[in-house]
Design a protein around this motif. Structure first.
Motif, PDB file in Angstrom:
ATOM      1  N   PHE A 144       0.822  -1.203   0.000  1.00 27.04           N
ATOM      2  CA  PHE A 144       0.000   0.000   0.000  1.00 27.04           C
ATOM      3  C   PHE A 144       0.865   1.266   0.000  1.00 27.04           C
ATOM      4  N   HIS A 152      -5.685   1.174  -2.522  1.00 31.93           N
ATOM      5  CA  HIS A 152      -6.627   0.199  -1.960  1.00 31.93           C
ATOM      6  C   HIS A 152      -7.296  -0.607  -3.065  1.00 31.93           C
ATOM      7  N   ARG A 211      -7.219  -4.680  -3.338  1.00 31.72           N
ATOM      8  CA  ARG A 211      -8.434  -5.355  -2.844  1.00 31.72           C
ATOM      9  C   ARG A 211      -8.558  -6.788  -3.367  1.00 31.72           C
TER      10      ARG A 211
END
Ligand code: DGT
Ligand code: DGT
Ligand code: DGT
Ligand code: DGT
Ligand code: 3PO
Ligand code: 3PO
Ligand code: 3PO
Ligand code: 3PO
Ligand code: MG
Ligand code: MG
Ligand code: MG
Ligand code: MG
Ligand code: MG
Ligand code: MG
Ligand code: MG
Ligand code: MG
Ligand code: MG
Ligand code: MG
Ligand code: MG
Ligand code: MG
Lengths: 253, 253, 253, 253
Positions: free
Chosen positions: A158, A172, A176
């Motif tokens: 991230f 994100h 995911r």
């Protein structure tokens, strides 16, 4: 005094004998606390070492603690099945561990973050959980260490993405639902990071156990003498597989 | 993960609704801690003010706290009957109060005892007690304040005797079983001390309540504006008799 | 013996002082039990009287019970706030009430259902619930009596429809989501039943309180003497409104 | 309804997973109850068989019960470590076991004591105790069976002495503090009783386990078919030594 009857309203919260007692602490609102003190992302070595220092203070204080495991803003302390400290009263154990840990965290802050004045009072919640079987205690510790791995791999990706120019939303979105392999590959191919070479402290968290250390003791007559003592030490190793437990049979004995 | 089932071993420790929740903290081994830091006997103003400061930090943090009462190495925090903080989970409330209080105690130590370096990590145990009736809550607080009085009168006599040359054993022997009147008389006739003129903080302990204070607020345009805010303040007054409660009807409302 | 240590594993389950203790029992699987014994639908007077009889046995046994309320296959027993029976141990109170009620239910079965042999062993679950405030205890009892009304009105309509030839599915469909007024009207217009004239036992449930009764006592010399005694009696009256509580101020005193 | 909030006052009393759950029942005031019904002393075979019958009803009802042990006016039911019945809610388990046992005791009374009308309603208290380790569960059961032996040997001597003309006070005095050997010798030399030949039910209590039994089942076409089924059976054997556990490895598995 005539008011003393109010003491009868206290409840007996002694924990079941014969079970491992785990006291887990977790920093309250540390997302904000870490921001406020500009902790490095995703792992601030100074902050993690401070956590370990506070944990060592706790382990050093309570002889009934067999080991501890920490990661991020949390620490778990394992009291032995036969622990009789404060008659196993849950609130005594939980409050004292939370209290000592927090006080030590503040006390040792300047030594670990000398250039960062403390700008808020940190606090940690606590709870006691019982585990009747050794295997379940091990599963508990595996749960925490697996969590360390999952979170750290995710967070490493991230922040690498964010530092490379992505927005947090984009980062994100990209991660995911992705699997471990994908993330390892992403780190390597896009950022040249070999995840398995990152510091073990970040990947595996911290294990506190007691180890025999040799200390030099100054004698009254001026000579020094070597003495052996059990002292809390911090390791960063796998505790999910059997190896660790075979090497430290005393922990579950 | 396959380890997550261990979370099911956590117990639900929500406190009965509709009751006052008192969280009482007490310093662990403060006899020794006070000795170590050479606190003045029997009352060290700096140390007591530090306790009050830590208590204000707690009251400031948790809006559900209606009031607090402190003396010696202890503090009681009264959460409202309708408090729903953390679903009234006992370990959350007890650990967070113990943690924040302890962290604040260490954080604000240098401001209150600038010439005394902290030589050990202080810690406080905590517990939650439920009081279903307002009258019983008042009896609880009366219990603590009566205790303040009894201990302080005793300790004041004790240390006066010791400073006048008695051994601690002799001082204890002289006071054993004596009544209040006797001790008041002893202080006055032997040491010229009128007990009732000693600082109220020593005789009555500390009460923390929220009071409306006017604060100067700097506006973006440079002007200052007066704003009203509820802030924790420390009083040293009788809370056994009805007066206090008549003056602060909101506390039990 | 060397095995006695196992007693230390028992937990202290004393209930908070100063609260009303409600022990509520509920028949396990009574849908089936009622079918098996062909209880009249929706209310079998004999079965309800048997429940009341069992409840009177419980109230007669435990002096700390202030009152009881029953409906359908359930009964609630209210122990006074100051009850000290078995040190307020929850499992003692719950088990003894469940045990005595069940034993009495079987014992008095033949007297109430002389033509129906008991074909299965009935059982009742139990729980203890604490209510700190009088007003909440009243709300508890109102909850149960409101439930009686709602269920009974529904069931009366339901079985009337079924007896008039509808299937149970049709009856449910017709009543789903309907308001009280609609159901009252349905009973009256379709079946000529004025709901408010149905037996109060069915509409309001059963309230057991202690009342002063005069008993004839046979003396050793053959004469009879009148004696007053408190005895459990069963009423079927509203306990939601204030009237009942004004008439029986001793219940909450 | 607006009263439904009172349900929130119920507490979550789920028992720790991974532990054996023992529910122990004990007759309330059975000294008096046995007197009232003129039970034979020290052991009334009919009464003990009735206890066993009630226990079989409980074991038959709850599949999670692994075994039960009874003696005198008490019975212990062992629920498996993995039992999830009613989410392991303590009050559900304790109340249902106490309720069913009591109801069965009354229901089957006439079959076991046909000439003795029930003159009072029997009741049993109950409690749940957790045992995390298999060895501690065995120690629990050993505790109860050792108790059976100690009490029965004492009571056998006591009533033999009383029947031989001693007062109860004299009998107590003679036995006070005496060892097993002395009591065995006393029975043999004074009353010609070889203790070890007394019925095992009296000396060892009752063990209920499930055993595979063959039942004749009547088929619709008139023929009979043999079917195997697990059914509660009552044994009277030693459960302190390893033998029993080796023969029934499934009990602790
Ligand atoms: N930058 C930075 N953040 C960290 C570090 N260690 C922990 N944190 C942050 C990341 C997470 O936002 C937070 C821990 O997550 P939690 O689930 O405990 O959340 P938080 O403490 O905010 O809320 P809580 O009060 O526990 O419900 O602390 C670190 O070394 N560096
Ligand atoms: N010299 C001095 N001592 C104080 C002051 N306030 C509290 N203390 C000491 C007096 C007592 O020895 C101790 C409080 O009594 P406790 O009953 O709480 O004992 P202690 O904390 O030693 O043991 P504990 O761990 O609470 O069981 O703290 C102070 O202002 N000055
Ligand atoms: N026919 C008839 N049935 C009744 C009477 N009183 C109660 N019942 C039945 C109606 C319901 O099906 C049942 C009570 O409802 P519950 O909610 O307690 O259900 P049940 O006991 O079947 O399940 P449970 O074990 O309590 O979860 O008992 C009666 O007087 N006549
Ligand atoms: N005669 C006779 N008495 C028995 C028999 N089985 C049990 N008992 C009596 C002997 C004891 O007085 C009593 C059991 O002892 P406990 O310690 O349970 O006392 P008890 O039930 O009276 O009081 P409790 O309510 O349990 O505290 O039951 C029996 O087969 N024959
Ligand atoms: O990780 P935990 O156990 O703290 O889980 P949580 O989701 O934070 O829940 P809580 O702290 O409210 O138990
Ligand atoms: O004053 P307390 O309530 O702390 O009383 P104590 O004697 O210290 O007892 P404990 O702390 O063990 O409850
Ligand atoms: O009416 P209750 O309280 O018995 O409600 P329930 O839905 O039957 O729930 P449970 O008996 O499992 O508490
Ligand atoms: O044999 P127990 O456990 O019933 O022991 P007790 O002395 O009867 O005590 P209690 O029933 O009050 O727990
Ligand atoms: Mg959390
Ligand atoms: Mg956190
Ligand atoms: Mg965390
Ligand atoms: Mg204390
Ligand atoms: Mg202290
Ligand atoms: Mg103290
Ligand atoms: Mg139910
Ligand atoms: Mg039911
Ligand atoms: Mg019901
Ligand atoms: Mg008992
Ligand atoms: Mg008994
Ligand atoms: Mg007994």
């Amino acid at each position: 005094s005539k008011y003393e009857y109010v003491k009868l309203y206290e409840t007996d919260d002694r924990l079941l004998p014969g079970c491992w007692i785990v006291v887990r602490l977790d920093g309250k609102g540390f997302t904000k606390f870490c921001e406020l003190h500009e902790f490095e992302k995703p792992n601030d070595l100074r902050a993690l070492c401070l956590m370990d220092e506070a944990a060592k203070a706790v382990v050093g204080e309570f002889q009934d603690i067999r080991m501890a495991f920490g990661e991020s803003d949390e620490y778990s302390f394992v009291f032995s099945k036969s622990c009789e400290l404060y008659g196993r009263r849950a609130s005594k154990l939980v409050s004292l561990v939370a209290s000592l840990f927090s006080a030590a965290y503040v006390r040792f802050w300047p030594a670990h973050l000398p250039d960062t004045p403390l700008a808020a009072t940190p606090m940690f919640d606590g709870r006691a959980v019982l585990y009747p079987a050794d295997s379940t205690l091990r599963d508990y510790l595996s749960w925490r260490q697996a969590d360390t791995h999952i979170n750290n791999l995710y967070n490493t990706c991230f922040w690498a993405l964010v530092q490379s120019g992505k927005t947090t939303a984009e980062a994100h979105a990209e991660l995911r639902g992705s699997l471990s392999d994908y993330k390892n590959e992403l780190l390597f191919s896009r950022f040249g990071i070999n995840y398995s070479t990152l510091p073990e402290r970040f990947r595996k968290g911290s294990v506190v156990i007691r180890q025999r250390v040799t200390v030099q003791k100054q004698m009254p007559d001026g000579r020094t003498k070597q003495k052996e003592r059990l002292e809390p030490v911090v390791l960063h190793c796998d505790i999910i597989r059997d190896d660790f437990w075979r090497q430290h049979p005393e922990l579950l004995a």
